[in-house]
Enzyme design. Structure first.
Site, PDB file in Angstrom:
ATOM      1  CG  HIS A 186      -0.323   0.079   2.293  1.00  0.00           C
ATOM      2  ND1 HIS A 186       0.651   0.625   3.158  1.00  0.00           N
ATOM      3  CD2 HIS A 186      -0.458  -1.260   3.429  1.00  0.00           C
ATOM      4  CE1 HIS A 186       0.990   0.057   4.333  1.00  0.00           C
ATOM      5  NE2 HIS A 186       0.704  -0.932   4.274  1.00  0.00           N
TER       6      HIS A 186
ATOM      7  CG  HIS B 248       4.138  -1.692   2.205  1.00  0.00           C
ATOM      8  ND1 HIS B 248       2.791  -2.056   2.053  1.00  0.00           N
ATOM      9  CD2 HIS B 248       4.667  -2.354   3.189  1.00  0.00           C
ATOM     10  CE1 HIS B 248       2.745  -2.880   3.074  1.00  0.00           C
ATOM     11  NE2 HIS B 248       3.848  -2.814   3.813  1.00  0.00           N
TER      12      HIS B 248
ATOM     13  N   GLY C 260       8.924   1.844   9.081  1.00  0.00           N
ATOM     14  CA  GLY C 260       7.761   2.889   9.145  1.00  0.00           C
ATOM     15  C   GLY C 260       7.391   3.263  10.710  1.00  0.00           C
TER      16      GLY C 260
ATOM     17  CG  ASP D  97       3.905  -1.384  12.146  1.00  0.00           C
ATOM     18  OD1 ASP D  97       3.194  -1.863  12.584  1.00  0.00           O
ATOM     19  OD2 ASP D  97       4.461  -0.976  10.923  1.00  0.00           O
TER      20      ASP D  97
ATOM     21  CD  GLN E 221       7.779  -4.116  12.951  1.00  0.00           C
ATOM     22  OE1 GLN E 221       7.159  -5.018  13.034  1.00  0.00           O
ATOM     23  NE2 GLN E 221       7.868  -3.478  11.657  1.00  0.00           N
TER      24      GLN E 221
ATOM     25  CB  SER F 201      -2.668  -0.952   7.918  1.00  0.00           C
ATOM     26  OG  SER F 201      -2.690  -2.402   8.351  1.00  0.00           O
ATOM     27  CB  SER F 202      -1.452  -5.386   4.716  1.00  0.00           C
ATOM     28  OG  SER F 202      -0.169  -4.908   4.407  1.00  0.00           O
ATOM     29  NE  ARG F 203      -2.801  -6.950  11.222  1.00  0.00           N
ATOM     30  CZ  ARG F 203      -2.854  -8.253  11.632  1.00  0.00           C
ATOM     31  NH1 ARG F 203      -4.030  -8.743  11.489  1.00  0.00           N
ATOM     32  NH2 ARG F 203      -1.764  -8.920  12.215  1.00  0.00           N
TER      33      ARG F 203
HETATM   34  P1  AMP Z   1       4.511  -4.671   6.990  1.00  0.00           P
HETATM   35  O1  AMP Z   1       4.126  -5.209   5.604  1.00  0.00           O
HETATM   36  O2  AMP Z   1       3.136  -4.370   7.812  1.00  0.00           O
HETATM   37  O3  AMP Z   1       5.146  -5.808   7.974  1.00  0.00           O
HETATM   38  O4  AMP Z   1       4.998  -3.398   7.092  1.00  0.00           O
HETATM   39  C1  AMP Z   1       6.420  -3.301   6.315  1.00  0.00           C
HETATM   40  C2  AMP Z   1       7.004  -1.692   6.773  1.00  0.00           C
HETATM   41  O5  AMP Z   1       6.211  -0.861   5.985  1.00  0.00           O
HETATM   42  C3  AMP Z   1       7.346  -1.601   8.300  1.00  0.00           C
HETATM   43  O6  AMP Z   1       8.568  -0.992   8.361  1.00  0.00           O
HETATM   44  C4  AMP Z   1       6.039  -0.646   8.561  1.00  0.00           C
HETATM   45  O7  AMP Z   1       6.283   0.047   9.746  1.00  0.00           O
HETATM   46  C5  AMP Z   1       5.837   0.104   7.188  1.00  0.00           C
HETATM   47  N1  AMP Z   1       4.534   0.649   7.091  1.00  0.00           N
HETATM   48  C6  AMP Z   1       3.326   0.058   7.173  1.00  0.00           C
HETATM   49  N2  AMP Z   1       2.366   0.658   7.038  1.00  0.00           N
HETATM   50  C7  AMP Z   1       2.771   2.107   7.049  1.00  0.00           C
HETATM   51  C8  AMP Z   1       2.273   3.325   7.010  1.00  0.00           C
HETATM   52  N3  AMP Z   1       0.945   3.372   6.953  1.00  0.00           N
HETATM   53  N4  AMP Z   1       3.250   4.333   6.751  1.00  0.00           N
HETATM   54  C9  AMP Z   1       4.462   4.048   6.638  1.00  0.00           C
HETATM   55  N5  AMP Z   1       4.843   2.892   6.949  1.00  0.00           N
HETATM   56  C10 AMP Z   1       4.309   1.789   6.973  1.00  0.00           C
END
Ligand code: AMP
Length: 271
Positions: free
Chosen positions: A30, A33, A143, A146, A149, A181-183
């Site tokens: 999204h 990312h 990001g 999170d 994390q 968010s993917s969710r």
């Molecule tokens: P994920 O695929 O959810 O594990 O996220 C992969 C990376 O993208 C992580 O470093 C997240 O913190 C970052 N990320 C996820 N959502 C967002 C967002 N809305 N804005 C910025 N970074 C993000």
């Protein structure tokens, strides 16, 4: 864009480069990312994106199963973005070896999400430690959405004297305020409206709290969130984002950290 499914072929390729800018993801790409990837591309090093839904960081099998996956669409998007390398490892590729460095888990891993998702950060640090060992990236883009994390990965890197530099990237939001968010793809229209209302409620609340310390009445706020449509609230806490100490004087710099459910979908954010 070259796609790798096996770490040895990937490592051979990486050896030819001047260094790697690394963007780890679990796919379901999204705008959040994409902003990380665009920042990574600015480094002039080769950009490597990984897609790996890491089973070890899910504390419930059902959550792992229902995590949104769309690799075909992700690959299309990544090709358009002209990244250099995409790494889609198998479970065995990541977990079939013993890493040289041990995971360092800071005590802050027991708070917030760590309290409600047992083993979650152990799983996150485990996979990140392995990715670092395979890729040895010069930069890792993470990001602030999170934030816990990000903080724990930074602590691990510091403690284990790893040379990679973390680049902290701001949270990207949809027009309705919700953090991308993917969710989110598991939410229906009405649930998106609920998440948006909750975001604006908490953003206004933070502004008011800064002016008037007395307003941080957690139980009352949680009740308001439930009335807005939250099914369950895991936590709502304020921390200074540098020290991760709780702030008593709320006119100082702090973020509100929260995690809640709308039906079965768990959302986290900080503002
Ligand atoms: P994920 O695929 O959810 O594990 O996220 C992969 C990376 O993208 C992580 O470093 C997240 O913190 C970052 N990320 C996820 N959502 C967002 C967002 N809305 N804005 C910025 N970074 C993000």
């Amino acid at each position: 864009m070259k796609i790798f499914k096996d770490k040895h072929t990937l490592q051979k390729e990486i050896l030819k480069t001047k260094g790697i800018s690394f963007v780890p993801t679990m796919g379901g790409l999204h705008e959040g990312h994409i902003s990380l990837i665009k920042q990574s591309k600015k480094t002039k090093l080769k950009t490597l994106v990984s897609i790996f839904v890491n089973p070890k960081q899910f504390n419930k099998k059902s959550d792992f199963k229902s995590y949104p996956r769309n690799t075909k669409k992700d690959i299309k998007q990544l090709k358009k973005l002209k990244i250099n390398y995409l790494y889609i490892p198998t479970f065995k590729d990541i977990y079939g070896f013993k890493p040289k460095k041990k995971v360092f888990l800071d005590k802050f891993s027991k708070k917030l999400c760590g309290k409600f998702r047992k083993g979650h950060f152990e799983g996150v640090l485990n996979v990140v430690n392995r990715f670092i060992e395979i890729i040895k990236p010069r930069y890792i883009f993470l990001g602030k959405k999170d934030y816990q994390q990000l903080y724990l990965i930074k602590k691990h890197i510091e403690k284990r004297k790893i040379k990679s530099k973390i680049v902290e990237c701001k949270t990207i939001r949809e027009n309705n305020g919700i953090a991308c968010s993917s969710r989110n793809s598991n939410l229906n229209k009405n649930q998106i409206k609920i998440a948006s209302n909750i975001f604006y409620y908490l953003r206004n609340l933070k502004k008011k709290i800064k002016k008037n310390n007395n307003l941080f009445k957690v139980n009352k706020i949680k009740e308001d969130l439930r009335n807005l449509g939250a099914t369950k609230i895991d936590y709502l806490e304020n921390y200074n984002t540098k020290s991760f100490k709780k702030i008593k004087k709320l006119n100082k710099k702090f973020n509100l950290f929260f995690a809640y459910y709308i039906k079965n979908t768990r959302l986290i954010d900080n503002i």
